[in-house]
Design an enzyme around this catalytic site. Structure first.
Site, PDB file in Angstrom:
ATOM      1  N   PRO A  57       0.821  -1.218   0.000  1.00  0.00           N
ATOM      2  CG  PRO A  57      -0.531  -1.408   1.897  1.00  0.00           C
ATOM      3  CD  PRO A  57       0.588  -2.060   1.174  1.00  0.00           C
ATOM      4  CD  GLU A  74       0.954  -5.180  11.031  1.00  0.00           C
ATOM      5  OE1 GLU A  74       1.007  -3.945  10.930  1.00  0.00           O
ATOM      6  OE2 GLU A  74      -0.100  -5.837  10.956  1.00  0.00           O
ATOM      7  NE  ARG A  82      -7.484  -5.986 -20.839  1.00  0.00           N
ATOM      8  CZ  ARG A  82      -7.601  -4.837 -21.479  1.00  0.00           C
ATOM      9  NH1 ARG A  82      -6.702  -3.892 -21.299  1.00  0.00           N
ATOM     10  NH2 ARG A  82      -8.602  -4.627 -22.304  1.00  0.00           N
ATOM     11  CG  ASP A 107      -8.143  -1.068 -22.898  1.00  0.00           C
ATOM     12  OD1 ASP A 107      -9.063  -1.673 -23.439  1.00  0.00           O
ATOM     13  OD2 ASP A 107      -7.096  -1.592 -22.484  1.00  0.00           O
TER      14      ASP A 107
HETATM   15  N1  ADE Z   1      -0.739  -5.228  -0.149  1.00  0.00           N
HETATM   16  C1  ADE Z   1      -1.662  -4.900   0.773  1.00  0.00           C
HETATM   17  N2  ADE Z   1      -2.450  -3.904   0.348  1.00  0.00           N
HETATM   18  C2  ADE Z   1      -2.010  -3.573  -0.906  1.00  0.00           C
HETATM   19  C3  ADE Z   1      -2.392  -2.613  -1.869  1.00  0.00           C
HETATM   20  N3  ADE Z   1      -3.395  -1.758  -1.672  1.00  0.00           N
HETATM   21  N4  ADE Z   1      -1.706  -2.555  -3.031  1.00  0.00           N
HETATM   22  C4  ADE Z   1      -0.657  -3.397  -3.238  1.00  0.00           C
HETATM   23  N5  ADE Z   1      -0.249  -4.317  -2.365  1.00  0.00           N
HETATM   24  C5  ADE Z   1      -0.914  -4.413  -1.205  1.00  0.00           C
END
Ligand code: ADE
Length: 244
Positions: free
Chosen positions: A88, A115, A153, A168
């Protein structure tokens, strides 16, 4: 193009990779995907892959040794391909990032769990970090599949229509126009007459206007970056005036 995926849950990948367009792309040799279980590179008796964080706090952290051993065992030291960590905290994934990644002959995708991974993996093994959105998944596996799907793709020959990836929605910078198929009337709901007119010029203009309208309604942030004619900008200005 070759992908090497590093994960604690390899069984997640093949049910999806064995379907439809991705399965065909792999059978035809356009994409090759190897999935590796990081746990196989843990050398202790119990194949431990995580441990408590230094400094305390909750959760577990993925240990560096099995990750380095897995990635370097497959790709060499230093790794012979970019190593992308799904997290994230990564840069936001988009059509543009997918198109950029599709230029590489070989990529490694590293899936974190718990984590996260020991920071030394980020600093000394990983070359890029990608997030698929501002939410936290329980692991990087779904994110890796999202990246794989979106990149494969775009590879030449994967889709039947070679122009499809350029048409696209996000490649054009707009959302897509509405699609219809038979029957012409379903429960009294009709397909717009223009689509049945056979007039390809009119159809193209209608679709472009619908795509603009949808983007304006749902994703006005995209319009700022879209490639629009003066006429199209004027049309949007008219919608804006009408909405006031
Ligand atoms: N791992 C956990 N959440 C994630 C996300 N939003 N994007 C990429 N990898 C992740």
């Amino acid at each position: 193009m070759r992908f090497d995926v590093f994960t604690l849950f390899p069984e997640v990948f093949y049910p999806y990779l064995d379907l439809s367009i991705l399965a065909r792309a792999r059978q035809r040799g356009l994409a090759e995907v190897h999935v590796h279980n990081i746990r196989d590179w843990a050398t202790d008796k119990h194949h431990v892959v995580d441990d408590e964080p230094y400094g305390g706090g909750g959760g577990m952290v993925m240990k560096p040794e099995p990750i380095f051993a897995a990635v370097e065992g497959v790709l060499g030291r230093p790794p012979a391909a970019p190593v992308i960590l799904l997290t994230p905290q990564g840069r936001p994934f988009s059509h543009a990032v997918a198109a950029e990644l599709a230029q590489y002959p070989h990529l490694a995708l590293l899936c974190g769990r718990y984590e996260g991974v020991d920071e030394r993996v980020r600093q000394h093994l990983v070359s890029d970090e990608i997030s698929i959105g501002d939410y936290v998944l329980t692991g990087g596996e779904l994110a890796a599949l999202v990246v794989l799907d979106a990149v494969v793709r775009l590879l030449p020959g994967v889709l039947g229509d070679p122009d499809a990836p350029h048409k696209d929605s996000h490649a054009m910078g707009l959302l897509e126009y509405p699609h219809y198929t038979r029957p012409a009337v379903f429960r009294g709901w009709e397909v717009p007459a223009v689509l049945r007119s056979g007039d390809h010029g009119r159809i193209a203009r209608w679709r472009r206007e619908q795509a603009l309208r949808r983007t304006w309604e749902r994703r006005p942030d995209l319009l700022a970056r879209a490639d629009l004619t003066a006429e199209e900008r004027a049309l949007i200005a008219r919608w804006e005036a009408e909405a006031r």
